[in-house]
Design an enzyme around this catalytic site. Structure first.
Site, short mmCIF file in Angstrom:
data_model
loop_
_atom_site.label_atom_id
_atom_site.label_comp_id
_atom_site.label_asym_id
_atom_site.label_seq_id
_atom_site.Cartn_x
_atom_site.Cartn_y
_atom_site.Cartn_z
N HIS A 65 37.23 16.28 23.33
CA HIS A 65 37.45 14.89 23.72
C HIS A 65 37.32 14.67 25.22
O HIS A 65 37.17 13.54 25.68
CB HIS A 65 38.82 14.39 23.21
CG HIS A 65 40.01 14.88 23.99
ND1 HIS A 65 40.78 15.95 23.58
CD2 HIS A 65 40.57 14.45 25.14
CE1 HIS A 65 41.76 16.13 24.44
NE2 HIS A 65 41.65 15.24 25.41
N ASP A 104 38.68 20.30 18.25
CA ASP A 104 38.72 19.74 19.60
C ASP A 104 38.46 20.79 20.67
O ASP A 104 39.14 20.83 21.70
CB ASP A 104 40.06 19.03 19.85
CG ASP A 104 39.97 18.03 21.01
OD1 ASP A 104 38.83 17.73 21.44
OD2 ASP A 104 41.02 17.55 21.48
N GLY A 161 45.02 14.73 31.66
CA GLY A 161 44.30 15.51 32.66
C GLY A 161 44.49 17.00 32.46
O GLY A 161 43.69 17.81 32.91
N ASN A 162 45.60 17.38 31.78
CA ASN A 162 45.81 18.79 31.43
C ASN A 162 44.94 19.22 30.26
O ASN A 162 44.79 20.42 30.00
CB ASN A 162 47.27 19.03 31.03
CG ASN A 162 48.15 19.38 32.22
OD1 ASN A 162 49.03 18.62 32.58
ND2 ASN A 162 47.91 20.53 32.83
N SER A 163 44.38 18.25 29.51
CA SER A 163 43.58 18.58 28.33
C SER A 163 42.46 19.54 28.69
O SER A 163 41.69 19.30 29.63
CB SER A 163 42.98 17.31 27.73
OG SER A 163 43.99 16.49 27.19
N LEU A 217 39.56 30.45 2.35
CA LEU A 217 40.02 31.30 1.26
C LEU A 217 39.49 30.80 -0.07
O LEU A 217 39.18 31.57 -0.96
CB LEU A 217 41.55 31.31 1.20
CG LEU A 217 42.32 32.31 2.05
CD1 LEU A 217 43.81 32.17 1.76
CD2 LEU A 217 41.86 33.73 1.79
N GLY A 218 39.42 29.47 -0.19
CA GLY A 218 38.98 28.86 -1.45
C GLY A 218 40.13 28.40 -2.31
O GLY A 218 40.01 28.37 -3.54
#
Length: 465
Positions: free
Chosen positions: A120, A150, A223-225, A280-281
Site C-alpha cells: 500500500h 501487503d 509513515g512507519n508502514s 493444506l487443502g
C-alpha cells in the site's frame, strides 16, 4: 614504666568495649518472619518473587544503531503530464509536474539494493523514490508485490548498502523486547521500543482469509508502514504494516507481517516472478466452547476441519472432517490464524507434520503443501480458483470456477465470494486456465458477460461495460 603499662591496658579495654557495642548496635542480625512473635505473623502468606525486581537492563543502543541505517524512506510519487482535459487543467494547473501521493518506510535486505516495503506504500506510484539514512536519494524499481499480504519488493541501483538480516519470527515470544524503526510523519530514522503483545493476530480487514500479524506496543504511526520490527539483536522479525486506531494514529497497538512470511514472499518474487501460495487443502474454524461441547472434544483450542479439498495434500494424507488440528511442525495451533500464518511461510511441495485429534486420539500426519492457483478477472474485480468436486456438488453442477476473492472492498463484490462462475461471454469454463484463455484473447474495450450460479441454484448473467 608501670604507668605506661596501665595506660596500655586501659586503652585495650576501651577498644574492646567500643567494638562490642558496635557489634551489638550496628550489626545486629536482621529479624526474619519466622523469628517474629506468633501474633505478628500474617494469617495468609502468598508466594512472592523478588528476582529482577527492578526489571531487565536491556540495552537497545546496538540494535538501534544497526537497524537505523538499514531502514529507508519510501516516497510514492505521481507524475503529471500536460493536462488533456478541462478538469485536469483546473484541478492541478496548466503545467506538468510531480506530486507526492504518499510516503512510508522500507527495509534494505541485501547489500545490492533490494528493499521490502508494504504494497500500500507504493501502490499506484508513477515513480518510487528512496532516501537512505545518509540522505542519499535513489529512484527505485518495483520488482513485484503480494497485495494479499501487503508486501512489495523494490530495488535501487546501489552497492555495499547496510542491510538487516532476517530473524526467525516463529521464535518470537510474548513479552520480548522489540524496536520499531521507520519514518512516521516524515520524521526520518525514528526508533521506538516496546514488547511483543500477541502473535497470530487476525484483524479481519481482508477478504475473509485469516491473517497472522505480530502485535506490538512499540509506537507505530502513519509513515512507519513498511519499516522494520527488530529484536534486541537487530534481526528483522516483522514488517510494520498496520495500526488499530479510531484516529489514524498510535493508541497502543501496532501490527507487523512476520518476517518468515515476508521472506518467503520476497524469495518467491526474486526466483519465480510471483508468489507461490501453498495450501493444506482444508477449510475449518476455531474451536470454541460451543463447538467443543457439540463435538464432545476434550480440548477448547485448535482448528476443527469442516471440509477437505479432494486431491489436496490434506486429503491424500488422510485428514477428515471433524478432525481437530492441534500442531503443525511442533508449532501450537490454537486458532486458524496460527495455521494460516505458518502455511504462509511455506511453498508448494513442502511437507509439514500435522498433529490431529480424532475420536480422542492424537496422530501425526505428513501433509504435502499444494499450490493455490488463482486468476484475477480484473475488469469485474474478482479473483477465481478451481472449484473442488465438493463445491460443484453443492451447486449440483458439473463444471465451473469459484470466486475466491474480491479485488474491491465493496459489499456487493464481497458477497460473491464462494459463488460459482459457469460461463464467461457465453463460453463454458471448467478451470482457471480456460478463464485466462478467454480473458487474454478478449478486447479490453468490449463488455464482458459473466454467468453465475447463485446460492439458490439459479443461473444469473451480468454484463460489465
Amino acid at each position: 614504666m608501670k604507668k605506661f603499662s596501665q595506660l596500655v591496658i586501659v586503652s585495650m579495654l576501651g577498644g574492646a568495649l567500643t567494638l562490642g557495642s558496635y557489634k551489638m548496635l550496628m550489626e545486629e542480625e536482621p529479624a526474619f518472619l519466622n523469628d517474629l512473635p506468633i501474633e505478628t505473623k500474617a494469617a495468609n502468606i502468598l508466594p512472592v518473587s523478588y528476582e529482577n525486581i527492578y526489571g531487565t537492563n536491556a540495552d537497545f543502543t546496538e540494535a538501534a544503531e544497526k537497524t537505523v541505517h538499514g531502514v529507508v524512506h519510501v516516497k510514492n510519487v505521481a507524475v503529471f503530464k500536460q493536462p488533456t482535459t478541462i478538469w485536469e487543467y483546473y484541478s492541478r494547473g496548466g503545467t506538468a509536474g510531480k506530486a507526492l501521493r504518499g510516503a512510508g518506510s522500507g527495509v534494505i535486505i541485501t547489500p545490492d539494493g533490494y528493499i521490502v516495503t508494504n504494497n500500500h506504500v507504493i501502490e499506484g506510484a508513477s515513480e518510487i523514490e528512496v532516501t537512505l539514512n545518509n540522505n542519499q536519494t535513489y529512484k527505485a524499481e518495483l520488482i513485484g508485490s503480494d497485495p494479499r499480504a501487503d508486501i512489495a519488493l523494490i530495488k535501487v541501483d546501489a552497492k555495499d548498502l547496510q542491510y538487516l538480516p532476517f530473524g526467525n519470527s516463529n521464535n518470537v515470544k510474548l513479552g520480548e523486547w522489540v524496536l520499531a524503526v521507520g519514518n512516521p510523519f516524515n520524521l526520518t530514522s525514528t526508533v521506538t521500543a516496546g514488547i511483543i503483545s500477541a502473535k497470530a493476530r487476525d484483524l479481519g480487514i481482508t477478504d475473509g482469509t485469516p491473517q497472522s500479524f505480530i502485535q506490538t506496543d512499540a509506537a507505530i504511526n502513519p509513515g512507519n508502514s513498511g519499516g522494520a520490527l527488530v529484536n534486541i539483536n537487530g534481526e528483522l522479525i516483522g514488517i510494520n504494516t498496520a495500526i488499530s486506531s479510531q484516529t489514524g494514529s498510535y493508541v497502543g497497538y501496532g501490527f507487523a507481517v512476520p518476517s518468515n512470511n515476508a521472506r518467503k514472499i520476497v524469495e518467491d518474487i526474486m526466483e519465480f516472478g510471483n508468489v507461490q501460495q501453498g495450501i493444506l487443502g482444508i477449510r475449518g474454524q476455531d474451536v470454541n466452547t460451543a463447538i467443543s461441547s457439540q463435538l464432545d472434544l476434550p480440548v477448547s483450542q485448535g482448528v476443527v476441519v469442516s471440509d477437505v479439498d479432494s486431491g489436496s495434500g490434506a486429503a491424500l494424507a488422510g485428514i477428515k472432517p471433524k478432525d481437530v488440528i492441534r500442531q503443525i511442525d511442533n508449532i501450537e495451533v490454537r486458532r486458524m490464524a496460527d495455521l494460516t500464518g505458518y502455511i504462509g511461510s511455506k511453498r508448494p511441495g513442502d511437507v509439514v507434520k500435522v498433529k490431529i485429534l480424532r475420536n480422542g486420539n492424537e496422530r501425526d500426519l505428513n501433509v504435502k503443501i499444494t499450490k493455490y492457483e488463482t486468476f484475477a478477472i480484473t475488469p469485474i474485480g474478482l479473483e477465481v480458483t478451481n472449484a473442488s468436486p465438493e463445491d460443484l456438488k453443492q451447486y449440483n453442477i458439473s463444471q465451473g470456477v469459484k470466486i475466491s476473492r474480491a479485488l474491491k472492498g465493496d459489499k456487493q463484490s464481497q458477497a460473491l465470494i464462494g459463488i460459482i462462475i459457469t460461463r464467461i461471454d457465453n463460453q463454458v469454463v471448467a478451470n482457471i486456465s480456460e478463464v485466462q484463455k478467454i480473458m487474454n484473447s478478449k478486447d479490453p474495450s468490449e463488455p464482458i458477460s459473466v454467468t453465475f450460479m447463485n446460492r439458490e441454484g439459479q443461473e444469473q448473467t451480468y454484463i460489465w461495460r
